[in-house]
Structure formats: C-alpha cells, structure tokens
Design a protein around this motif. Structure first.
Motif, PDB file in Angstrom:
ATOM      1  N   GLY A 127       1.577  -1.586   9.408  1.00 45.82           N
ATOM      2  CA  GLY A 127       0.667  -1.922   8.313  1.00 45.82           C
ATOM      3  C   GLY A 127      -0.779  -1.922   8.770  1.00 45.82           C
ATOM      4  N   TYR A 130      -2.069   1.729   9.325  1.00 47.86           N
ATOM      5  CA  TYR A 130      -2.388   2.399   8.060  1.00 47.86           C
ATOM      6  C   TYR A 130      -3.596   1.751   7.379  1.00 47.86           C
ATOM      7  CZ  TYR A 130       1.522   5.649   7.856  1.00 47.86           C
ATOM      8  OH  TYR A 130       2.381   6.688   8.098  1.00 47.86           O
ATOM      9  N   ASP A 131      -3.708   0.450   7.481  1.00 45.12           N
ATOM     10  CA  ASP A 131      -4.820  -0.264   6.856  1.00 45.12           C
ATOM     11  C   ASP A 131      -6.152   0.163   7.469  1.00 45.12           C
ATOM     12  OD1 ASP A 131      -6.066  -2.124   5.146  1.00 45.12           O
ATOM     13  OD2 ASP A 131      -5.807  -3.766   6.567  1.00 45.12           O
ATOM     14  N   THR A 132      -6.169   0.342   8.780  1.00 41.94           N
ATOM     15  CA  THR A 132      -7.411   0.665   9.488  1.00 41.94           C
ATOM     16  C   THR A 132      -7.587   2.158   9.748  1.00 41.94           C
ATOM     17  OG1 THR A 132      -6.351   0.330  11.632  1.00 41.94           O
ATOM     18  CG2 THR A 132      -7.454  -1.590  10.633  1.00 41.94           C
ATOM     19  N   SER A 138      -5.891   6.646   6.912  1.00 41.67           N
ATOM     20  CA  SER A 138      -5.885   5.389   6.161  1.00 41.67           C
ATOM     21  C   SER A 138      -5.103   5.586   4.860  1.00 41.67           C
ATOM     22  CB  SER A 138      -7.316   4.957   5.864  1.00 41.67           C
ATOM     23  OG  SER A 138      -7.314   3.720   5.202  1.00 41.67           O
ATOM     24  N   TYR A 140      -3.539   2.871   1.970  1.00 37.70           N
ATOM     25  CA  TYR A 140      -3.277   1.500   1.559  1.00 37.70           C
ATOM     26  C   TYR A 140      -1.878   1.312   0.979  1.00 37.70           C
ATOM     27  CZ  TYR A 140      -8.238   0.747   2.339  1.00 37.70           C
ATOM     28  OH  TYR A 140      -9.483   0.668   2.907  1.00 37.70           O
ATOM     29  N   ALA A 143       0.220   0.995   4.059  1.00 40.11           N
ATOM     30  CA  ALA A 143      -0.093  -0.302   4.667  1.00 40.11           C
ATOM     31  C   ALA A 143       0.625  -1.418   3.906  1.00 40.11           C
ATOM     32  CB  ALA A 143      -1.595  -0.539   4.679  1.00 40.11           C
ATOM     33  N   TYR A 144       0.528  -1.362   2.581  1.00 40.58           N
ATOM     34  CA  TYR A 144       1.191  -2.366   1.746  1.00 40.58           C
ATOM     35  C   TYR A 144       2.691  -2.371   2.015  1.00 40.58           C
ATOM     36  CZ  TYR A 144       2.703  -5.006  -2.326  1.00 40.58           C
ATOM     37  OH  TYR A 144       3.277  -5.954  -3.140  1.00 40.58           O
ATOM     38  N   TRP A 146       4.435  -1.449   4.673  1.00 40.81           N
ATOM     39  CA  TRP A 146       4.805  -2.018   5.977  1.00 40.81           C
ATOM     40  C   TRP A 146       4.524  -3.521   6.024  1.00 40.81           C
ATOM     41  CZ3 TRP A 146       8.212   0.370   8.601  1.00 40.81           C
ATOM     42  CH2 TRP A 146       8.276   1.769   8.592  1.00 40.81           C
ATOM     43  N   LYS A 161      -2.024 -10.152   4.373  1.00 43.40           N
ATOM     44  CA  LYS A 161      -2.593  -8.798   4.346  1.00 43.40           C
ATOM     45  C   LYS A 161      -2.041  -7.995   3.183  1.00 43.40           C
ATOM     46  CE  LYS A 161      -4.179  -8.416   9.061  1.00 43.40           C
ATOM     47  NZ  LYS A 161      -5.590  -8.438   8.689  1.00 43.40           N
ATOM     48  N   ARG A 162      -0.758  -8.144   2.908  1.00 39.30           N
ATOM     49  CA  ARG A 162      -0.148  -7.457   1.762  1.00 39.30           C
ATOM     50  C   ARG A 162      -0.821  -7.918   0.467  1.00 39.30           C
ATOM     51  NH1 ARG A 162       5.372  -9.818   0.282  1.00 39.30           N
ATOM     52  NH2 ARG A 162       3.896 -11.397  -0.388  1.00 39.30           N
TER      53      ARG A 162
END
Length: 168
Positions: A127, A130-132, A138, A140, A143-144, A146, A161-162
């Motif tokens: 996460g 992918y977030d960074t 990148s 989102y 990221a969400y 994971w 973070k989610r």
C-alpha cells in the motif's frame, strides 16, 4: 524400495523440524549461540523458516558478528523457496539499500510475493509503495486495496491510510 525412500524423507523432515524447534526455543530464551547452531543445521537442510531466522540473526548480530552479506544470502534463499517472512525481509533490505543495491522495484517484487501469501505487514508496505509511487506507478486504487487487506488483519496504520485514501 519406495517405502524406504518415504520413511527416509519423513525421518529427515522430523530431524529438520526438531533443529528448527530447538533453534527457536534457544533464540526465544536469548541463547543466541545455540540458536545459531540449530538454525544453521535446519537451514542447510532446506528449512526456509530456519533460513529466514538465520538471516535475522546475522542482520542483528545475534550469536555472531553482524554479517549483512550472510543475512542477504539466507533471506534470498528462503525468499526464493517461498517463505513470506524472508520475502518481506529481503524487500525491506532492497527498500533501504542495506547490504544490497537500493531498488524500490525489487522491494516491490519481494513485498508483493509476501503480500500475495497474506502477510499483513507486506500488504501494508505494498500500500505504501503504491501510495508514494515507489517502485511502481502511483495508484491510489491499488494502495487502497493493499491497505484494506492489511487493515482487515488488524493493522491500525493500514486502516488509517485506507480511510485517508477513501476521503482523497
């Protein structure tokens, strides 16, 4: 003849398991020199959990001097055998560049291998990547995904973070 081969495999597996168990008990009791000896026996016989623990001991200097090169070798061996904790540890070393050339792409490769086996902390790190946009573009949504998987395993940082991403 096949029965003899099967019995030999079972006996060998039992001995390796016993080496691992003795190593873990010694490590848990802080008897690092003994743990190192037991883990070495099990690791050399192919036990990927022992290989990972041996890597941790070399990385931390437990039972021996710190030896990052040996830690990397044992982590890599266990990671290639499919040990999720070793995959996470190898990813962590690639992310930081400790003992290996720093590579976010290789960090992602090993984090993903562990995350896909359900290791929550590896899912959290996926996460973050992918977030960074480190090692992967990148994304989102990824990221969400994971962070959500890690949060469902009780990771409160992943939950925060989610939820931040959901509001994003």
């Amino acid at each position: 003849m096949r029965l003899v081969a099967v019995v030999a495999c079972v006996v060998t597996a039992s001995a390796v398991q016993a080496d691992f168990n003795r190593g873990f008990d010694a490590w848990d009791a802080g008897k690092y020199a003994r743990a190192l000896t037991e883990f070495q026996a099990a690791a050399k016989a192919g036990d990927s959990r022992a290989q990972n623990h041996l890597g941790q001991m070399y990385e931390d200097g437990q039972g021996s001097a710190v030896d990052i090169g040996a830690a990397v070798r044992w982590y890599r061996r266990a990671a290639k055998a499919g040990e999720p904790a070793a995959q996470l540890n190898l990813g962590r070393l690639y992310r930081s560049g400790k003992g290996v050339e720093q590579s976010d792409a290789l960090a992602v490769r090993w984090y993903r291998a562990a995350a896909e086996q359900g290791l929550g902390i590896a899912q959290f790190f996926m996460g973050l990547m992918y977030d960074t946009g480190k090692g992967v573009p990148s994304d989102y949504v990824q990221a969400y995904k994971w962070f959500d998987l890690a949060a469902r395993q009780g990771d409160s940082d992943a939950r925060h973070k989610r939820d931040r991403l959901a509001n994003h």
